[in-house]
Write a protein that holds these residues in place. Structure first.
Motif, PDB file in Angstrom:
ATOM      1  N   LEU A   1      23.426 -18.942  45.854  1.00  0.00           N
ATOM      2  CA  LEU A   1      22.298 -19.002  44.918  1.00  0.00           C
ATOM      3  C   LEU A   1      22.096 -17.663  44.203  1.00  0.00           C
ATOM      4  N   SER A   2      22.366 -16.548  44.901  1.00  0.00           N
ATOM      5  CA  SER A   2      22.291 -15.237  44.236  1.00  0.00           C
ATOM      6  C   SER A   2      23.287 -15.187  43.086  1.00  0.00           C
ATOM      7  N   LEU A   3      24.512 -15.638  43.349  1.00  0.00           N
ATOM      8  CA  LEU A   3      25.552 -15.588  42.309  1.00  0.00           C
ATOM      9  C   LEU A   3      25.222 -16.532  41.158  1.00  0.00           C
ATOM     10  N   ARG A   4      24.761 -17.733  41.489  1.00  0.00           N
ATOM     11  CA  ARG A   4      24.389 -18.679  40.430  1.00  0.00           C
ATOM     12  C   ARG A   4      23.260 -18.091  39.563  1.00  0.00           C
ATOM     13  N   ALA A   5      22.281 -17.469  40.207  1.00  0.00           N
ATOM     14  CA  ALA A   5      21.161 -16.870  39.461  1.00  0.00           C
ATOM     15  C   ALA A   5      21.673 -15.749  38.555  1.00  0.00           C
TER      16      ALA A   5
ATOM     17  N   LEU B   1      33.925 -18.703  45.048  1.00  0.00           N
ATOM     18  CA  LEU B   1      34.641 -19.834  44.427  1.00  0.00           C
ATOM     19  C   LEU B   1      33.656 -20.854  43.876  1.00  0.00           C
ATOM     20  N   ARG B   2      32.618 -21.158  44.646  1.00  0.00           N
ATOM     21  CA  ARG B   2      31.681 -22.202  44.223  1.00  0.00           C
ATOM     22  C   ARG B   2      30.810 -21.781  43.044  1.00  0.00           C
ATOM     23  N   ALA B   3      30.621 -20.453  42.854  1.00  0.00           N
ATOM     24  CA  ALA B   3      29.826 -19.993  41.706  1.00  0.00           C
ATOM     25  C   ALA B   3      30.688 -19.848  40.451  1.00  0.00           C
ATOM     26  N   GLY B   4      31.998 -20.061  40.579  1.00  0.00           N
ATOM     27  CA  GLY B   4      32.860 -20.077  39.402  1.00  0.00           C
ATOM     28  C   GLY B   4      33.910 -18.999  39.280  1.00  0.00           C
ATOM     29  N   PRO B   5      33.600 -17.727  39.637  1.00  0.00           N
ATOM     30  CA  PRO B   5      34.570 -16.677  39.339  1.00  0.00           C
ATOM     31  C   PRO B   5      35.747 -16.629  40.329  1.00  0.00           C
TER      32      PRO B   5
ATOM     33  N   ASP C   1      14.798  -6.870  44.040  1.00  0.00           N
ATOM     34  CA  ASP C   1      13.693  -6.259  43.296  1.00  0.00           C
ATOM     35  C   ASP C   1      13.566  -6.862  41.909  1.00  0.00           C
ATOM     36  N   ASP C   2      14.502  -7.738  41.546  1.00  0.00           N
ATOM     37  CA  ASP C   2      14.571  -8.286  40.189  1.00  0.00           C
ATOM     38  C   ASP C   2      13.718  -9.555  40.087  1.00  0.00           C
ATOM     39  N   ASP C   3      12.643  -9.494  39.296  1.00  0.00           N
ATOM     40  CA  ASP C   3      11.712 -10.635  39.181  1.00  0.00           C
ATOM     41  C   ASP C   3      12.424 -11.895  38.705  1.00  0.00           C
ATOM     42  N   GLU C   4      13.282 -11.739  37.691  1.00  0.00           N
ATOM     43  CA  GLU C   4      13.930 -12.900  37.088  1.00  0.00           C
ATOM     44  C   GLU C   4      14.897 -13.569  38.078  1.00  0.00           C
ATOM     45  N   LEU C   5      15.666 -12.747  38.809  1.00  0.00           N
ATOM     46  CA  LEU C   5      16.605 -13.311  39.791  1.00  0.00           C
ATOM     47  C   LEU C   5      15.857 -14.071  40.874  1.00  0.00           C
ATOM     48  N   ALA C   6      14.754 -13.470  41.357  1.00  0.00           N
ATOM     49  CA  ALA C   6      13.974 -14.119  42.414  1.00  0.00           C
ATOM     50  C   ALA C   6      13.469 -15.477  41.934  1.00  0.00           C
ATOM     51  N   GLU C   7      12.977 -15.499  40.701  1.00  0.00           N
ATOM     52  CA  GLU C   7      12.445 -16.728  40.123  1.00  0.00           C
ATOM     53  C   GLU C   7      13.553 -17.797  39.997  1.00  0.00           C
ATOM     54  N   LEU C   8      14.738 -17.351  39.563  1.00  0.00           N
ATOM     55  CA  LEU C   8      15.864 -18.284  39.412  1.00  0.00           C
ATOM     56  C   LEU C   8      16.310 -18.841  40.768  1.00  0.00           C
ATOM     57  N   VAL C   9      16.377 -17.978  41.783  1.00  0.00           N
ATOM     58  CA  VAL C   9      16.775 -18.464  43.119  1.00  0.00           C
ATOM     59  C   VAL C   9      15.752 -19.483  43.614  1.00  0.00           C
ATOM     60  N   ARG C  10      14.464 -19.192  43.358  1.00  0.00           N
ATOM     61  CA  ARG C  10      13.410 -20.135  43.752  1.00  0.00           C
ATOM     62  C   ARG C  10      13.576 -21.500  43.074  1.00  0.00           C
TER      63      ARG C  10
ATOM     64  N   TYR D   1      10.434 -32.648  39.015  1.00  0.00           N
ATOM     65  CA  TYR D   1      10.586 -33.892  38.261  1.00  0.00           C
ATOM     66  C   TYR D   1      11.011 -33.623  36.816  1.00  0.00           C
ATOM     67  N   ASN D   2      11.271 -32.327  36.505  1.00  0.00           N
ATOM     68  CA  ASN D   2      11.749 -31.971  35.170  1.00  0.00           C
ATOM     69  C   ASN D   2      12.506 -30.655  35.280  1.00  0.00           C
ATOM     70  N   VAL D   3      13.792 -30.756  35.673  1.00  0.00           N
ATOM     71  CA  VAL D   3      14.517 -29.533  36.045  1.00  0.00           C
ATOM     72  C   VAL D   3      15.336 -28.973  34.885  1.00  0.00           C
ATOM     73  N   GLU D   4      15.634 -27.650  34.995  1.00  0.00           N
ATOM     74  CA  GLU D   4      16.367 -26.944  33.940  1.00  0.00           C
ATOM     75  C   GLU D   4      17.790 -26.567  34.331  1.00  0.00           C
ATOM     76  N   HIS D   5      18.025 -26.399  35.637  1.00  0.00           N
ATOM     77  CA  HIS D   5      19.327 -25.896  36.080  1.00  0.00           C
ATOM     78  C   HIS D   5      19.958 -26.839  37.099  1.00  0.00           C
ATOM     79  N   ILE D   6      21.284 -26.651  37.301  1.00  0.00           N
ATOM     80  CA  ILE D   6      21.991 -27.451  38.305  1.00  0.00           C
ATOM     81  C   ILE D   6      21.636 -26.870  39.676  1.00  0.00           C
ATOM     82  N   GLY D   7      20.757 -27.539  40.366  1.00  0.00           N
ATOM     83  CA  GLY D   7      20.175 -26.936  41.561  1.00  0.00           C
ATOM     84  C   GLY D   7      20.680 -27.531  42.859  1.00  0.00           C
ATOM     85  N   TYR D   8      19.988 -27.172  43.929  1.00  0.00           N
ATOM     86  CA  TYR D   8      20.351 -27.577  45.288  1.00  0.00           C
ATOM     87  C   TYR D   8      19.086 -27.996  46.014  1.00  0.00           C
ATOM     88  N   ASN D   9      19.267 -28.645  47.154  1.00  0.00           N
ATOM     89  CA  ASN D   9      18.175 -28.747  48.098  1.00  0.00           C
ATOM     90  C   ASN D   9      18.489 -27.725  49.172  1.00  0.00           C
ATOM     91  N   SER D  10      17.955 -26.537  49.066  1.00  0.00           N
ATOM     92  CA  SER D  10      18.343 -25.442  49.952  1.00  0.00           C
ATOM     93  C   SER D  10      17.117 -24.677  50.447  1.00  0.00           C
TER      94      SER D  10
END
Ligand SMILES: *Cc1c(COP(=O)(O)O)cnc(C)c1O
Length: 376
Positions: free
Chosen positions: A62-66, A98-102, A207-216, A227-236
């Protein structure tokens, strides 16, 4: 290798009470304990944000995806993007890449610390590193990586760092808690880790606000509103019950890490001076190793023999890890490798001895005597 029952006995009442509280409130999904644990660990590490997730593997992923979303505006990195890491780690480190793409780029380790060798990172970056976007250092066995060198490199080349802190909760590099130094830190609460739950769990620190928000968002299906998602997420999500148990165990972590250091100190004294037997590097005063493992090196033709002998005498030992990542089928054709002589040598020689906070002096002494009898 680890007697979890002994640990449970030691803190039985505190843990039972913590579990009972959750039974009363019945808020199993993202209940109050998850938030409390995130806040307490943030304070413990001195980071702005901690986000609970369902495993250490997902903390990395999730860190890498964010990071891909933040820096590239894409859900995943490209296969042509590269992340430098160590081949001498648990599979999850490479698998998350591998799963995050690179493409993972494995560079060699320092033979004394078993951690990624900063000089090898530099060598790759100067010869052929134009596609590198980040580094994942792994604080293996609880031994801090050389974060001074690594952070100097990432500043020079403008890269991100995700620290794999799965084995090093509570470790310190020059006054800073591990996991608080890089762009993000990925922790695991797998039962055998220094801070372990009664099942899977993990955490991202940043410490990065945006990364924390994205991981959340990613951990809850990819949106602020599920019920209205923006990213390809997980149940994690981190489980409430696990968070309650981890909160109870967090009270003991410094004492337990100190006990691990004591055990290591006794091993160092009792096992010094044996021919063909190398003890782990003693950290300097400003570096705090939390000895997730106490790993020695035995000349390889004797290593397996010693392991068998210990087993016959009732002592467990383990090989972390028998194969470097680039030798696993899953990474064939999906990774790049430098010259990995030291990692290949290490896998044939390393042996982790029993280490746990509640190991008694008699038990340690029995292990040491048995080793001396077997080798000398
Ligand atoms: C345990 C571990 C992980 C994965 O953690 P899980 O919680 O088991 O998913 C990742 N990296 C390293 C170095 C580990 O030891």
């Amino acid at each position: 290798m680890l007697d979890l029952k002994r640990e449970y006995e030691f803190m039985r009442d505190v843990i039972n009470n913590a579990i009972r509280k959750t039974l009363e409130h019945q808020q199993w999904i993202l209940g109050p304990e998850v938030k409390e644990l995130e806040e307490k660990v943030s304070r413990y590490l001195s980071v702005k944000h901690c986000v609970g997730v369902s495993s250490g593997t997902d903390a990395l992923l999730l860190s890498l995806r964010a990071l891909a979303i933040k820096y590239k505006g894409q859900e995943y990195f490209e296969r042509t993007d590269e992340i430098i890491t160590t081949p001498f780690t648990f599979t999850a480190t490479g698998d998350a890449i591998l799963r995050a793409g690179p493409t993972p780029v494995f560079v060699d380790i320092d033979p004394q610390t078993y951690n990624i060798d900063p000089q090898k990172i530099r060598d790759y970056l100067t010869s052929n590193g134009s596609r590198v976007i980040g580094i994942i250092p792994v604080h293996l066995y609880g031994q801090p990586c050389n974060m001074g060198e690594i952070m100097a490199i990432v500043r020079e080349y403008n890269l991100f760092v995700v620290e794999d802190v799965a084995q090093a909760f509570g470790g310190i590099w020059k006054g800073k808690k591990l996991g608080s130094i890089g762009t993000a830190g990925a922790f695991s609460f797998f039962p055998s880790k220094n801070l372990g739950g009664f099942g899977d769990g993990g955490m991202v620190a940043t410490d990065d606000d945006e990364l924390a928000e994205l991981v959340r968002m990613l951990l809850k299906h990819g949106g602020k509103d599920k019920y209205n998602v923006e990213h390809i997420g997980y149940n994690s999500r981190l489980d409430t019950l696990q968070a309650a148990i981890l909160l109870a165990k967090l009270n003991y972590i410094d004492e337990f890490n100190e006990r691990r250091r004591k055990v290591a100190q006794i091993y160092n004294q009792e096992l010094s001076g044996i021919n063909g037997f190398t003890l782990p590097l003693m950290p300097t005063a400003d570096i705090c190793c939390v000895y997730h493992q106490y790993t020695v090196r035995v000349l390889h033709n004797k290593r397996d023999e010693l392991k068998e002998r210990l087993k016959r005498e009732g002592i467990s030992s383990a090989i972390y890890y028998p194969l470097p990542l680039h030798k696993m089928k899953v990474f064939y054709g999906r990774c790049k490798t430098g010259d990995l002589v030291e990692a290949q040598k290490a896998v044939r020689e390393i042996l982790s001895l029993p280490i746990e906070p509640l190991l008694t002096e008699e038990e340690i002494s029995y292990v040491c005597k048995t080793i001396r009898r077997a080798i000398c």
